[in-house]
Design an enzyme around this catalytic site. Structure first.
Site, PDB file in Angstrom:
ATOM      1  N   ASP A   1      10.886  15.466 -37.458  1.00 24.77           N
ATOM      2  CA  ASP A   1      12.037  16.275 -37.024  1.00 24.77           C
ATOM      3  C   ASP A   1      12.745  15.605 -35.846  1.00 24.77           C
ATOM      4  OD1 ASP A   1      13.838  18.365 -37.215  1.00 24.77           O
ATOM      5  OD2 ASP A   1      12.617  19.778 -36.057  1.00 24.77           O
TER       6      ASP A   1
ATOM      7  N   GLY B   1      13.415  25.903 -33.267  1.00 23.54           N
ATOM      8  CA  GLY B   1      13.471  24.766 -34.168  1.00 23.54           C
ATOM      9  C   GLY B   1      12.937  25.153 -35.533  1.00 23.54           C
TER      10      GLY B   1
ATOM     11  N   LEU C   1      14.207  29.261 -25.118  1.00 22.47           N
ATOM     12  CA  LEU C   1      14.881  27.997 -24.810  1.00 22.47           C
ATOM     13  C   LEU C   1      15.519  27.405 -26.059  1.00 22.47           C
ATOM     14  CD1 LEU C   1      12.177  26.443 -22.480  1.00 22.47           C
ATOM     15  CD2 LEU C   1      14.278  27.594 -21.803  1.00 22.47           C
TER      16      LEU C   1
END
Ligand code: NAG
Ligand code: NAG
Ligand code: NAG
Ligand code: NAG
Ligand code: NAG
Ligand code: NAG
Length: 697
Positions: free
Chosen positions: A532, A417, A414
């Site tokens: 983040d 990161g 998906l």
């Protein structure tokens, strides 16, 4: 030796042939039975027993060539020819012309046969004892089924112990062990208390699946005061729960690892999992039990002695998992010692002031009144309830295999990161529920000791604007987190890739995100720095409620985030300058990232964009400040009519964003203040210009 052979021979030849000939319906040579008509069988004269085919379910359906109690409801099978070789429909048994009893399958293939190897006329007979025989009128019985017992013996039947010459014999009075010379050695099981000698009961004795030899009776008439079922009179061993395996380190005889064996009223063993344990395989009730929490919890050094508790179990003991023994100690000492020892999962104290500590897995567990003198205590984490079943927060520990299966071998990525890669997953045991599995990058988890402790604190975060952690995996090198699936996808996709969110929807996303961050910073039991924050990590559910993702991962990193660090966490364009300048990292790094995200939200563009009309528009933060300084907000709002109409709100959000992206972390507001301002309960003052020492006017 010769004597005992003679004796055996006598046993089988004592039946006077005249009685067989008179009272038995002979099965004559050439007779057959087939599976196509199971109502046809060869009965004994009294009808108590029958020989023929019985349909059994073995997954599909097949047939046993068997002898059974023909008058009983269940048609209890006492003997079979082919129990390891079930035959299909179309099979047949024949007493052939040459005196062989043969079972053949539909192809004519011989499955089983007994040969009388005798000359002269042969016939078969189902006797009233349950013995099926092949015999001749001249030399008597040639083959009795009693000679080849399966798992059941019946009154009248004799078993020979080949090495000793001893005999087990079964008659209406009971089951006896005789020496080869005929001397009675032991009464194995007596039938006397049932009045069975009076012939009111059917009897059988079976060596059963659990290794126990049980003697059963079944009343012939309901008037005998016993229920019309097979009930067990005696068993050998009497209590299989108390039986220990030859090697104590093996699992128990009747139950699996960690399980507790107790005798039911039906003389069958029951296996129960102790508190805080669950069946390894829910379908295998006699199988092993596992801890209902990760075993590593015990080894987790970040949990102190006070994190565990001990629960007393009555009449309970496990034999064979001891690893330490202490004499002359009190019960409390024994308990404290176990609590502070990460290997100890249970402890037993005896009034003689003795203490045994036991390790995982627990072996040969039993619950029996005989164990009453011992005080047995099982240990488990006190916070287990907070770990397993906080209302509304159900978090599960998954095995790597389970997650591998759920993600179909980590098939569909998906996104990746800074710390992890996300995968699409489906939970089959939860009605095919969609979830997202995040595999933490190895470098992130290396040397991470307190993974479980951290997961435990993440799980307690429960907020409408945080993506819910559903589970985790902590197996060997594998560290994975499972989150709820967000139907609508990431803010990044909605904002930059697909159709725009409306102005009011974007304002709501800003408020939602601020709420989520505020919770992480101020309302959690331990403060969590996300580190983040960016549109990729803000997800929207089907109702367009924004939820912050990946906060758990940031939390996992917190441990090696020293106050000053040169390791930059987060994503370019969103990170505050503290990361580069050897300054303390505080929650204000998230406020900075939120400011950038807020600018992107109100302007509907990325923080950095190359294909722009003017060079000074490339960096959104700088351009936004320019526009604010020059009071040219309409340039920022562009063709967004809704935003232009709501230009006061637009200005307020812009000012909040400028406050958030101040170079000096101390000038940035708290997320709480940001949230209150966005919601309208706090006014926003004119911010300093982050890009010059000259204040805005
Ligand atoms: C059973 O078979 C034997 C031997 O063939 C015969 O002598 C006897 O008469 C038969 N008995 C009955 C009842 O048919
Ligand atoms: C069940 O019976 C069929 C014959 O009807 C046989 O082929 C099959 O191997 C049997 N299965 C088991 C598990 O015994
Ligand atoms: C059963 O066998 C035992 C031992 O051989 C004997 O004492 C007893 O009388 C027998 N009972 C019957 C009913 O035959
Ligand atoms: C029969 O055998 C048993 C055990 O083998 C022995 O104790 C007993 O003395 C023998 N009895 C006779 C009469 O031989
Ligand atoms: C029944 O058999 C047991 C041994 O199993 C014996 O102790 C008891 O005396 C017998 N009872 C009767 C009434 O024979
Ligand atoms: C045995 O039979 C007698 C009479 O036949 C009856 O009084 C008695 O209650 C019976 N005992 C049992 C244990 O069934």
């Amino acid at each position: 030796m010769a004597f005992h052979c003679m004796f055996l021979f006598a046993i089988f030849l004592v039946f006077p042939l005249s009685t067989i000939a008179q009272s038995y319906k002979n099965v004559s040579l050439g007779s057959t039975l087939t599976t196509s008509d199971v109502t046809k069988f060869w009965p004994s004269p009294s009808g108590d027993f029958a020989f023929g085919f019985q349909r059994i379910r073995n997954g599909s359906s097949g047939f046993l060539l068997a002898i059974w109690f023909n008058k009983l409801e269940g048609k209890t099978i006492v003997w079979s020819a082919n129990r390891n070789n079930i035959v299909p429909e179309g099979s047949k048994v024949e007493l052939s012309i040459d005196g062989r009893l043969v079972l053949t399958d539909p192809n004519g293939q011989e499955i089983w046969a007994r040969d009388t190897a005798s000359a002269g006329p042969v016939y078969g007979a189902m006797l009233d004892t349950g013995n099926f025989v092949l015999a001749t009128s001249s030399s008597g019985i040639l083959w009795p089924s009693f000679d080849e017992p399966t798992d059941t013996i019946l009154p009248g039947q004799v078993l020979n112990q080949r090495s000793s010459g001893n005999q087990v014999s079964f008659n209406q009075s009971g089951i006896y062990l005789h020496a080869a010379n005929g001397t009675l050695l032991t009464l194995i099981s007596s039938s006397n208390e049932t009045n069975s000698t009076s012939g009111q009961f059917y009897q059988q004795a079976i060596l059963e699946y659990d290794g126990v030899f049980r003697h059963y009776v079944y009343p012939k008439r309901s008037s005998s005061g016993r229920p019309m079922v097979w009930s067990s009179l005696h068993s050998i061993p009497d209590n299989i729960c108390l039986l220990l395996p030859q090697h104590l380190e093996r699992q128990g005889v009747a139950c699996g690892f960690n399980s507790l064996c107790s005798m039911g009223t039906d003389r069958r063993p029951r296996c129960d999992c102790p508190i805080k344990y669950i069946l390894n395989d829910p379908k295998d009730k006699l199988g092993s039990c596992n801890l209902n929490f990760p075993e590593q919890v015990f080894k987790d050094e970040s949990r102190g002695v006070e994190a565990f508790t001990m629960h007393e179990m009555l009449h309970t003991n496990w034999i064979g998992s001891d690893y330490e023994y202490y004499g002359d100690v009190t019960e409390d000492w024994c308990k404290q010692n176990c609590l502070s020892d990460c290997h100890c999962v249970a402890a037993v104290h005896h009034p003689r002031k003795e203490c045994w500590k036991k390790r995982y897995p627990l072996l040969n567990g039993r619950t029996d009144p005989a164990e009453y003198v011992f005080k047995f205590k099982g240990k488990y984490p006190k916070k287990l309830s907070a770990y397993q079943d906080v209302p509304g927060v159900n978090i599960r520990s998954f095995s790597y295999n389970e997650l591998e299966e759920a993600t179909n071998g980590f098939e569909e990525q998906l996104g990746t990161g800074a710390f992890s890669t996300g995968y699409k997953a489906v939970l089959n045991d939860d009605n095919g529920k969609r979830v997202t599995v995040m595999k933490l990058h190895k470098t992130v988890t290396e040397g991470e000791q307190g993974f479980l402790a951290e997961v435990n604190s993440i799980r307690r975060t429960n907020h409408n604007n945080l993506v819910q952690l559903l589970g985790f995996c902590n197996e060997g090198q594998h560290r994975l987190l499972m989150y709820e699936h967000m139907e609508t996808g990431s803010l990044a996709d909605l904002l930059f890739k697909y159709s725009r969110l409306s102005w009011s929807q974007r304002v709501q996303v800003a408020i939602d995100t601020a709420k989520g961050l505020c919770y992480l910073h101020e309302e959690c039991s331990t403060q969590i720095i996300h580190s983040d924050i960016m549109p990729q990590n803000v997800l929207l559910d089907e109702g367009l409620t924004a939820k912050i993702a990946d906060f758990g991962i940031a939390k996992l990193l917190r441990k090696d985030q020293t106050r000053t660090t040169t390791k930059i966490r987060g994503t370019r364009g969103y990170v505050a300058q503290e990361w580069f300048r050897n300054m303390p990292i505080t929650v204000k790094v998230d406020v900075y990232s939120f400011g950038i995200l807020l600018l992107e939200l109100i302007c509907c563009r990325k923080s950095y964009k190359q294909d722009v009309a003017n060079e000074n528009e490339m960096i959104l933060a700088e351009w936004a400040c320019d526009c604010y300084r020059r009071k040219e907000l309409h340039l920022l709002a562009g063709d967004d009519e809704e935003a232009v109409e709501d230009i006061e709100m637009f200005k307020k959000l812009l000012m909040v964003a400028i406050w958030c992206i101040q170079e000096n972390p101390a000038l940035r507001p708290s997320m709480k203040k940001v949230m209150l301002t966005l919601e309208g309960s706090v006014e926003v003052s004119i911010p300093p210009d982050p890009f010059s020492f000259i204040c805005f006017v």
